[in-house]
Scaffold this active site. Structure first.
Site, PDB file in Angstrom:
ATOM      1  N   ASP A 220       0.891  -1.341   0.167  1.00  0.00           N
ATOM      2  CA  ASP A 220      -0.073  -0.047   0.029  1.00  0.00           C
ATOM      3  C   ASP A 220       1.013   1.120   0.012  1.00  0.00           C
ATOM      4  OD1 ASP A 220      -2.103  -1.556  -0.026  1.00  0.00           O
ATOM      5  OD2 ASP A 220      -2.594  -1.430   2.110  1.00  0.00           O
TER       6      ASP A 220
ATOM      7  N   GLU B  51      -3.563  -2.238  -8.892  1.00  0.00           N
ATOM      8  CA  GLU B  51      -2.201  -1.509  -9.147  1.00  0.00           C
ATOM      9  C   GLU B  51      -2.399  -0.949 -10.499  1.00  0.00           C
ATOM     10  OE1 GLU B  51      -1.420  -6.095 -10.079  1.00  0.00           O
ATOM     11  OE2 GLU B  51      -2.455  -4.932  -8.473  1.00  0.00           O
TER      12      GLU B  51
END
Length: 276
Positions: free
Chosen positions: A163, A189
């Site tokens: 993260d 992503e």
């Protein structure tokens, strides 16, 4: 005029001022309230303004005849003060609600992890760019980028570091973009960049610059023991709109699908590259 008469005059005068303040706050509520409710607050403001006549007539009566009713003077001030306090309370509540609604609106536009645009807001900006391109007849580019081997980062360093990497990458890419570009997160992503007024050659230059700068950055994590470097694959779709488009949402899906296919072409060709 005796002391009691002066005191009654003071109470009625204070009641008049308080009533005027209540009418003013009601007017502010009418301005801040949604359109479908404005009529209610405007009528309240009108009623409170007309009631000022009920507050000023005893003042003239005392001045002209020295006649007053102390009980009525006290009740008059009490009623006016209660109305003012209640109206101020509603005004503060509406101000707080408006502030919270604005905050919620802003938060709904942003991805909570990366602070770039949310998927919904990205699609909204893309639809706006389609409409603008229809008017200006200028092309624009849609870039989809994906972090290469991001799963390995999560597996090796943990999702917290993953993260952190996403947030760091998003912040860095945002610093590379123009002020009128739009940058949003559409998946884990995966990110979308919308480049207004951009043709194929310009899009390739911008995409290659982003790809190279991302590869050159030394570290995308402050918490990991060893530096984390990244590469990205970018797919480009150029939209040149010459006719009229009615199904804007469907056209958004087509553009993103083509950018997505181009991105996977870059992946299949070896990653860390740009493809159309």
């Amino acid at each position: 005029m005796g002391f009691m008469g002066i005191f009654a005059l003071f109470l009625y005068s204070l009641s008049f001022i308080t009533q005027a303040g209540t009418a003013f706050f009601s007017f502010l509520l009418a301005i801040k309230s949604p359109t479908r409710y404005k009529w209610g607050w405007l009528f309240l403001c009108l009623g409170l303004t007309l009631m000022l006549g009920r507050r000023i007539s005893p003042i003239f009566s005392i001045l002209e005849t020295n006649h007053f009713n102390m009980t009525d003077a006290i009740l008059s001030l009490t009623i006016s003060a209660s109305l003012l306090i209640g109206t101020i309370g509603i005004h503060k509540l509406m101000s707080q609600v408006n502030t919270e609604n604005q905050l919620m609106s802003i938060l709904s536009q942003l991805d909570p992890l990366t602070n770039c645009l949310s998927r919904t807001e990205t699609l909204y900006q893309l639809s706006n760019e389609i409409k603008r391109s229809q008017r200006t007849k200028k092309p624009f580019a849609v870039l989809e980028l994906d972090i290469d081997h991001f799963k390995l980062i999560n597996d090796e360093h943990g999702h917290n570091i993953g993260d952190e990497v996403l947030h760091s990458l998003a912040t860095y890419i945002r610093s590379l973009l123009r002020s009128n570009d739009h940058f949003g997160r559409v998946g884990g992503e995966e990110f979308i960049i919308i480049l207004p007024d951009t043709d194929e050659q310009q899009a390739k230059i911008i995409a290659e610059r982003i790809r190279e700068q991302v590869e050159r950055k030394v570290d995308y994590s402050l918490s990991s023991v060893k530096p984390i470097q990244l590469t990205i694959s970018i797919g480009i779709c150029i939209a040149e709109i010459t006719g009229s488009i009615t199904a804007i949402n469907d056209f958004c899906k087509v553009l993103i699908k083509q950018a997505d296919e181009a991105m996977y072409r870059a992946k299949n060709n070896g990653r860390n590259q740009v493809a159309f």
